[in-house]
Design an enzyme around this catalytic site. Sequence first.
Site, mmCIF file in Angstrom:
data_model
loop_
_atom_site.group_PDB
_atom_site.id
_atom_site.type_symbol
_atom_site.label_atom_id
_atom_site.label_comp_id
_atom_site.label_asym_id
_atom_site.label_seq_id
_atom_site.Cartn_x
_atom_site.Cartn_y
_atom_site.Cartn_z
ATOM 1 N N GLU A 414 27.702 37.156 -28.884
ATOM 2 C CA GLU A 414 28.682 38.163 -29.310
ATOM 3 C C GLU A 414 29.345 38.762 -28.078
ATOM 4 O OE1 GLU A 414 27.331 41.343 -31.873
ATOM 5 O OE2 GLU A 414 26.112 39.963 -33.057
HETATM 6 C C1 NOJ Z 1 26.139 43.827 -32.839
HETATM 7 C C2 NOJ Z 1 25.897 43.324 -34.232
HETATM 8 O O1 NOJ Z 1 25.059 42.208 -34.163
HETATM 9 C C3 NOJ Z 1 27.162 42.958 -34.979
HETATM 10 O O2 NOJ Z 1 26.833 42.696 -36.309
HETATM 11 C C4 NOJ Z 1 28.205 44.040 -34.837
HETATM 12 O O3 NOJ Z 1 29.374 43.702 -35.552
HETATM 13 C C5 NOJ Z 1 28.495 44.237 -33.363
HETATM 14 N N1 NOJ Z 1 27.289 44.648 -32.679
HETATM 15 C C6 NOJ Z 1 29.563 45.285 -33.083
HETATM 16 O O4 NOJ Z 1 29.060 46.554 -33.375
#
Ligand code: NOJ
EC number: 3.2.1.21
Length: 553
Positions: A414
């Site tokens: 991410e």
């Molecule tokens: C981490 C989380 O895993 C994800 O689901 C979320 O959208 C992002 N942070 C942004 O807050």
Amino acid sequence: MLPRCAVGVCHVLMLVLCVSAAEDFDWTKNHHGSFYYGTFPAGFSWGAGGSAYQTEGAWDKDGKGLSIWDVFSHKKGKIQQNDTGDFSCEGYYKVKDDVSLMKELRLNHYRFSISWPRLLPTGIKSDHVNEKGIQYYDHLINHLLENKITPIVTLYHWDLPQVLQEKYGGWQNISMVNYFNEFANLCFERFGDRVKYWITFNNPWSVAVEGYETGEHAPGLRLRGTGAYRAAHHIIKAHAKVWHTYDTQWRGKQKGLVGIALSGEWGEPVDISNQKDIEAAERYVQFHLGWFATPIFHGDYPQVMKDFIGRKSVQQGLGTSRLPTFSPQEKSYIKGTCDFLGIGHFTTRYITQKNNPSGRSSSNYFSDRDLAELVDPRWPDPGSEWLYAVPWGFRRLLNFVKTQYGNPMIYVTENGVSEKMLCTELCDEWRIQYYKDYINEMLKAIKDGVNVKGYTAWSLLDKFEWDEGFSERFGLYYVDFRNKNKPRYPKASVQFYKRIISSNGFPNQREVENWRRKAVETCSSSNQLLAAARRKSQEHAEMPKVWPVHDEV
Ligand code: NOJ
């Protein structure tokens, strides 16, 4: 997400010269501001992601059981505007549409999660397996593969079956280890012929701290000082068990990899000449990323967590530490259970030493760390309150992972930035800037020798952002949630990210500047389309609503 309370501590301007204490590469060679033109190693995997509860909708369809997020979001006052993920992006019905968006981006991989209660409505395999749920994920996986997009599949992105929470207390209870292992085993059995990248848990830090300590997230428990440590302990054991299950039962024939996705924000000492600040910054990272990574790579919790929590527990008059312990057998069972490490990274903090009193009532995860978090008000923060754009922190974090955990194979699972709900602006120049700079810092880290194999932009679509509901948009594609069809519109960042992917990096300044210009030009026509669609939907507000044409599941 970082809790607001932690960030709100103080917004202070700091003029700090940032040089590092790490030995194996020279931060000063590449000044923060300098941009590195160059390409990524051949075969580098570019992707985007989302998760089941955040995107699927269909919360009560086709035999799905309730998750803790279904229940939590239906309670008044838990989520901004009392939003729920009941419908969200309707991703459950839009597999083909969404895979087309991925193709438009030329993604190599797509990261999604499997909803445990969609497959096992009560969470328990021997109760009932929901074949319709299996069919949905079969459809998604097959469609991705037909389009040459590799699925990276998370088994737990926070949506625990509600029955397991009610009956056993969820992750407070050791019995979750076996239930989760049975669920994972089912996924390996049914999807493992096609899925080769498995992530056991997504961001267990949030599950533990926000689910069981602050209660901002489902299941909303406030077990201060103990809840997070206990939840994390069971999650680490569950992760290890699932890795061993794959290793002994499936790896031979399926030849896949099993990792975990940890969140890691970077902590930089406020005063780099002050040993106390240096130690506090290290503690910040160890209490966050290290809490999970150290047991998985080295067999036990970071020494600094054992020392701090142990000492504070004694001061509180407790007989044992609030941080649970692993037996020698458990340590060797857990150590080395990671084929690749997923890193979710968004932001950075300045850290300074701050002693907290350790009275019984005041003890909690945050105060155990004895530090304060600060931000530089010059850092851009276009969306989420906690998310400041600090690209150089990304390179530092990646180098930290390399040196601390023996240069493991990393997938960035991410990275991205949000904007506020009311912003219907598709020309997201600040997101282009964020991606450009963060991806560039990742490139520098790879040149430093960090073993990063892939990158996942977060997220493909705007979606349900947990306790913030739909008020924060992380998507490359804008989703019009007010329209029942949930149409998707490309933001300018789609064009920009697509160019990075096709060039596998940043060829030269002139070209990269052109990408930015063109991306911003094209998005103004998407803006007009969106505005026209909105006008039309307002005009037809009184007419009967038409549901989207759904893919066959
Ligand atoms: C981490 C989380 O895993 C994800 O689901 C979320 O959208 C992002 N942070 C942004 O807050």
